[in-house]
Motif scaffolding. Structure first.
Motif, mmCIF file in Angstrom:
data_model
loop_
_atom_site.group_PDB
_atom_site.id
_atom_site.type_symbol
_atom_site.label_atom_id
_atom_site.label_comp_id
_atom_site.label_asym_id
_atom_site.label_seq_id
_atom_site.Cartn_x
_atom_site.Cartn_y
_atom_site.Cartn_z
ATOM 1 N N ILE A 204 38.760 -123.277 -18.621
ATOM 2 C CA ILE A 204 38.985 -122.495 -19.842
ATOM 3 C C ILE A 204 39.493 -121.100 -19.482
ATOM 4 O O ILE A 204 40.467 -120.608 -20.063
ATOM 5 C CB ILE A 204 37.686 -122.410 -20.675
ATOM 6 C CG1 ILE A 204 37.335 -123.772 -21.263
ATOM 7 C CG2 ILE A 204 37.827 -121.367 -21.790
ATOM 8 C CD1 ILE A 204 35.919 -123.861 -21.811
ATOM 9 N N VAL A 205 38.849 -120.475 -18.530
ATOM 10 C CA VAL A 205 39.254 -119.129 -18.113
ATOM 11 C C VAL A 205 40.684 -119.142 -17.577
ATOM 12 O O VAL A 205 41.508 -118.283 -17.921
ATOM 13 C CB VAL A 205 38.274 -118.569 -17.060
ATOM 14 C CG1 VAL A 205 38.803 -117.273 -16.470
ATOM 15 C CG2 VAL A 205 36.899 -118.348 -17.683
ATOM 16 N N GLU A 206 40.984 -120.120 -16.733
ATOM 17 C CA GLU A 206 42.328 -120.205 -16.161
ATOM 18 C C GLU A 206 43.374 -120.441 -17.247
ATOM 19 O O GLU A 206 44.443 -119.807 -17.255
ATOM 20 C CB GLU A 206 42.372 -121.311 -15.107
ATOM 21 C CG GLU A 206 41.578 -120.976 -13.852
ATOM 22 C CD GLU A 206 41.487 -122.135 -12.882
ATOM 23 O OE1 GLU A 206 42.104 -123.198 -13.145
ATOM 24 O OE2 GLU A 206 40.801 -122.003 -11.849
ATOM 25 N N LEU A 207 43.083 -121.335 -18.178
ATOM 26 C CA LEU A 207 44.033 -121.635 -19.254
ATOM 27 C C LEU A 207 44.239 -120.434 -20.174
ATOM 28 O O LEU A 207 45.368 -120.157 -20.602
ATOM 29 C CB LEU A 207 43.552 -122.833 -20.062
ATOM 30 C CG LEU A 207 43.833 -124.211 -19.461
ATOM 31 C CD1 LEU A 207 42.980 -125.276 -20.135
ATOM 32 C CD2 LEU A 207 45.309 -124.559 -19.586
ATOM 33 N N CYS A 208 43.159 -119.720 -20.487
ATOM 34 C CA CYS A 208 43.286 -118.569 -21.386
ATOM 35 C C CYS A 208 44.199 -117.500 -20.801
ATOM 36 O O CYS A 208 44.819 -116.732 -21.541
ATOM 37 C CB CYS A 208 41.917 -117.975 -21.692
ATOM 38 S SG CYS A 208 40.948 -118.925 -22.893
ATOM 39 N N ASN A 209 44.293 -117.456 -19.494
ATOM 40 C CA ASN A 209 45.112 -116.442 -18.838
ATOM 41 C C ASN A 209 46.545 -116.899 -18.591
ATOM 42 O O ASN A 209 47.309 -116.181 -17.944
ATOM 43 C CB ASN A 209 44.449 -116.007 -17.537
ATOM 44 C CG ASN A 209 43.311 -115.036 -17.769
ATOM 45 O OD1 ASN A 209 43.546 -113.871 -18.081
ATOM 46 N ND2 ASN A 209 42.089 -115.516 -17.662
ATOM 47 N N ILE A 210 46.913 -118.070 -19.132
ATOM 48 C CA ILE A 210 48.305 -118.533 -19.070
ATOM 49 C C ILE A 210 48.928 -118.338 -20.447
ATOM 50 O O ILE A 210 48.516 -118.979 -21.411
ATOM 51 C CB ILE A 210 48.386 -120.022 -18.678
ATOM 52 C CG1 ILE A 210 47.751 -120.251 -17.304
ATOM 53 C CG2 ILE A 210 49.836 -120.497 -18.663
ATOM 54 C CD1 ILE A 210 47.642 -121.720 -16.922
ATOM 55 N N PRO A 211 49.906 -117.453 -20.597
ATOM 56 C CA PRO A 211 50.520 -117.241 -21.915
ATOM 57 C C PRO A 211 51.158 -118.525 -22.436
ATOM 58 O O PRO A 211 51.914 -119.182 -21.720
ATOM 59 C CB PRO A 211 51.588 -116.174 -21.639
ATOM 60 C CG PRO A 211 51.162 -115.520 -20.366
ATOM 61 C CD PRO A 211 50.500 -116.589 -19.559
ATOM 62 N N SER A 212 50.851 -118.884 -23.686
ATOM 63 C CA SER A 212 51.440 -120.105 -24.244
ATOM 64 C C SER A 212 51.493 -120.077 -25.765
ATOM 65 O O SER A 212 50.939 -120.969 -26.423
ATOM 66 C CB SER A 212 50.666 -121.348 -23.772
ATOM 67 O OG SER A 212 49.291 -121.257 -24.130
ATOM 68 N N PRO A 213 52.140 -119.067 -26.355
ATOM 69 C CA PRO A 213 52.327 -119.124 -27.812
ATOM 70 C C PRO A 213 53.144 -120.355 -28.181
ATOM 71 O O PRO A 213 53.951 -120.832 -27.375
ATOM 72 C CB PRO A 213 53.084 -117.830 -28.117
ATOM 73 C CG PRO A 213 53.748 -117.452 -26.835
ATOM 74 C CD PRO A 213 52.823 -117.909 -25.752
ATOM 75 N N LYS B 294 54.396 -123.167 -19.160
ATOM 76 C CA LYS B 294 53.513 -122.812 -18.050
ATOM 77 C C LYS B 294 52.156 -123.494 -18.186
ATOM 78 O O LYS B 294 51.577 -123.957 -17.189
ATOM 79 C CB LYS B 294 53.346 -121.292 -17.985
ATOM 80 C CG LYS B 294 54.630 -120.543 -17.648
ATOM 81 C CD LYS B 294 54.410 -119.038 -17.667
ATOM 82 C CE LYS B 294 55.711 -118.293 -17.385
ATOM 83 N NZ LYS B 294 55.530 -116.811 -17.422
ATOM 84 N N ALA B 295 51.634 -123.562 -19.396
ATOM 85 C CA ALA B 295 50.342 -124.210 -19.610
ATOM 86 C C ALA B 295 50.440 -125.714 -19.371
ATOM 87 O O ALA B 295 49.541 -126.323 -18.770
ATOM 88 C CB ALA B 295 49.838 -123.934 -21.027
ATOM 89 N N ILE B 296 51.524 -126.329 -19.822
ATOM 90 C CA ILE B 296 51.707 -127.763 -19.595
ATOM 91 C C ILE B 296 51.876 -128.046 -18.103
ATOM 92 O O ILE B 296 51.337 -129.030 -17.574
ATOM 93 C CB ILE B 296 52.911 -128.287 -20.396
ATOM 94 C CG1 ILE B 296 52.615 -128.235 -21.903
ATOM 95 C CG2 ILE B 296 53.274 -129.704 -19.969
ATOM 96 C CD1 ILE B 296 51.521 -129.170 -22.375
ATOM 97 N N LYS B 297 52.595 -127.172 -17.397
ATOM 98 C CA LYS B 297 52.747 -127.336 -15.940
ATOM 99 C C LYS B 297 51.386 -127.256 -15.257
ATOM 100 O O LYS B 297 51.092 -128.019 -14.321
ATOM 101 C CB LYS B 297 53.676 -126.249 -15.392
ATOM 102 C CG LYS B 297 53.814 -126.225 -13.869
ATOM 103 C CD LYS B 297 54.415 -127.515 -13.324
ATOM 104 C CE LYS B 297 54.840 -127.388 -11.862
ATOM 105 N NZ LYS B 297 53.736 -126.996 -10.957
ATOM 106 N N TYR B 298 50.538 -126.358 -15.718
ATOM 107 C CA TYR B 298 49.181 -126.253 -15.178
ATOM 108 C C TYR B 298 48.439 -127.578 -15.359
ATOM 109 O O TYR B 298 47.791 -128.076 -14.428
ATOM 110 C CB TYR B 298 48.439 -125.124 -15.896
ATOM 111 C CG TYR B 298 46.962 -125.039 -15.596
ATOM 112 C CD1 TYR B 298 46.486 -124.250 -14.558
ATOM 113 C CD2 TYR B 298 46.041 -125.744 -16.368
ATOM 114 C CE1 TYR B 298 45.125 -124.171 -14.288
ATOM 115 C CE2 TYR B 298 44.684 -125.675 -16.106
ATOM 116 C CZ TYR B 298 44.229 -124.894 -15.066
ATOM 117 O OH TYR B 298 42.876 -124.825 -14.796
ATOM 118 N N LEU B 299 48.538 -128.170 -16.546
ATOM 119 C CA LEU B 299 47.859 -129.440 -16.816
ATOM 120 C C LEU B 299 48.430 -130.565 -15.967
ATOM 121 O O LEU B 299 47.680 -131.424 -15.478
ATOM 122 C CB LEU B 299 47.972 -129.783 -18.298
ATOM 123 C CG LEU B 299 47.207 -128.872 -19.265
ATOM 124 C CD1 LEU B 299 47.542 -129.233 -20.698
ATOM 125 C CD2 LEU B 299 45.705 -128.964 -19.029
#
Length: 343
Positions: A11-20, A26-31
């Motif tokens: 959760i912390v890591e995802l919250c710090n990835i901008p994804s409006p 970037k968030a999808i790449k993280y996943l």
């Protein structure tokens, strides 16, 4: 590390990835990296949703959805004095973002920071600083750049249509509170990663085939409208539980939604979620969210023949600077784990 702590870390890591909404790459790449490391099959769809196949049974499959797109903004115009006017992405009052730091992402890959103010920010200058209407016309971004004109801003490479994300200010306190923008719905995305890991580790054994869909357009209403596999008969949105004065929900419990603005959720599924919460011996509430819709609502509007449900951790101050507690994360995760094991 426990699965609950794993969820909090994600959760912390995802919250710090901008994804409006619309800028979720970037968030999808993280996943993708997360599920590649877990060894699950995944598929990136045309609309930048991520579909993950966790295996197990061959038919009557279930799918959990969570969205990684968040509230944000887009540059609407550049003023003659070198500030930026914005248009909202998602539904929130402008008062919720006043005095917030933000980042502007240009089309050529540059990033610029700034702060969102009302146009009369100083009480020593403007009599109406506290009372001026917080509206699109009266809010602007002041850039952290030495600019004095529209031409100065254009020279930086900023233009209308550039995305704006709000600083999350993510904090996990020693007392277990998680405070951040964008817990809607990165709290649930982190929970689903932990759930997938518990399946990978054989900590639970689902009785049905399990999919997960991480969507990129939930905040604008069509995230879950597509990409549901043919063998899926049931879709459960894992999203925030809204906390309010006349609701049962709280930041220490999993919230099961019985009805929102799109109508009632499936009677059987709501009952099974309650049953799972009782079997898992976790704190839960059953709630009605009056101004709310979910990815599974979008799926129904798109014509999918599915049973549908909604559950998530209780989140205070939704669409603002949100907060929850690790107990709500744990309750939601354990509920979902038990849900996959019961008939």
């Amino acid at each position: 590390m426990t699965y609950v702590q794993e969820a909090v870390n994600k959760i912390v890591e995802l919250c710090n990835i901008p994804s409006p909404t619309g800028y979720t790459y970037k968030a999808i790449k993280y996943l993708i990296d997360e599920f590649k490391n877990l060894g699950f099959k995944y598929y990136l769809t045309n609309k930048n949703n991520l579909l993950v196949d966790l295996g197990h049974g061959d038919s009557n499959a279930i799918m959990f959805t969570a969205h990684v797109d968040t509230l944000g903004a887009m540059v609407r115009s550049i003023t003659n004095k070198g500030t930026l006017k914005i248009t909202r992405i998602g539904g929130y009052p402008f008062s919720h973002i006043e005095n917030e730091n933000c980042t502007i992402f240009t089309r050529d890959g540059k990033e610029f920071t700034g702060t969102i103010y009302n146009i009369h920010p100083s009480v020593h200058v403007y009599e109406d600083s506290g009372t001026i209407k917080r509206s699109e016309e009266n809010m602007e971004i002041v850039l952290d750049q030495k600019v004095h004109s529209k031409e100065d801003v254009i020279e930086l490479g900023i233009m209308p249509g550039d995305f704006v994300s709000f600083d999350p200010r993510t904090v996990v306190t020693k007392t277990g509170f998680i405070k951040s923008r964008h817990l809607d719905d990165k709290a649930s995305a982190g929970i689903l990663i932990a759930l997938a890991k518990s399946i990978r580790d054989f900590a639970i054994e689902p009785k049905r085939r399990v999919y997960m869909l991480f969507t990129s357009y939930e905040e604008v209403g069509h995230g879950g409208a597509a990409n549901i596999p043919e063998d899926v008969t049931e879709v459960i949105a894992v999203d925030m539980g809204a906390v309010g004065s006349d609701l049962e929900s709280n930041v220490y419990s999993a919230s099961i939604c019985a009805k929102d603005s799109s109508g009632p959720y499936d009677y059987e599924i709501v009952g099974k979620l309650i049953k799972a919460a009782k079997f898992a011996e976790v704190n839960y509430t059953v709630d009605i969210y009056p101004y709310y819709s979910s990815d599974v609502s979008a799926a129904l509007r798109a014509g999918h023949d599915i049973k549908h449900g909604l559950v998530g951790p209780g989140i205070y101050a939704s669409h603002g600077y949100e907060r929850t507690h690790i107990e709500a994360i744990e309750a939601t995760l354990k509920l979902l784990q038990k849900y996959l094991e019961i008939d």
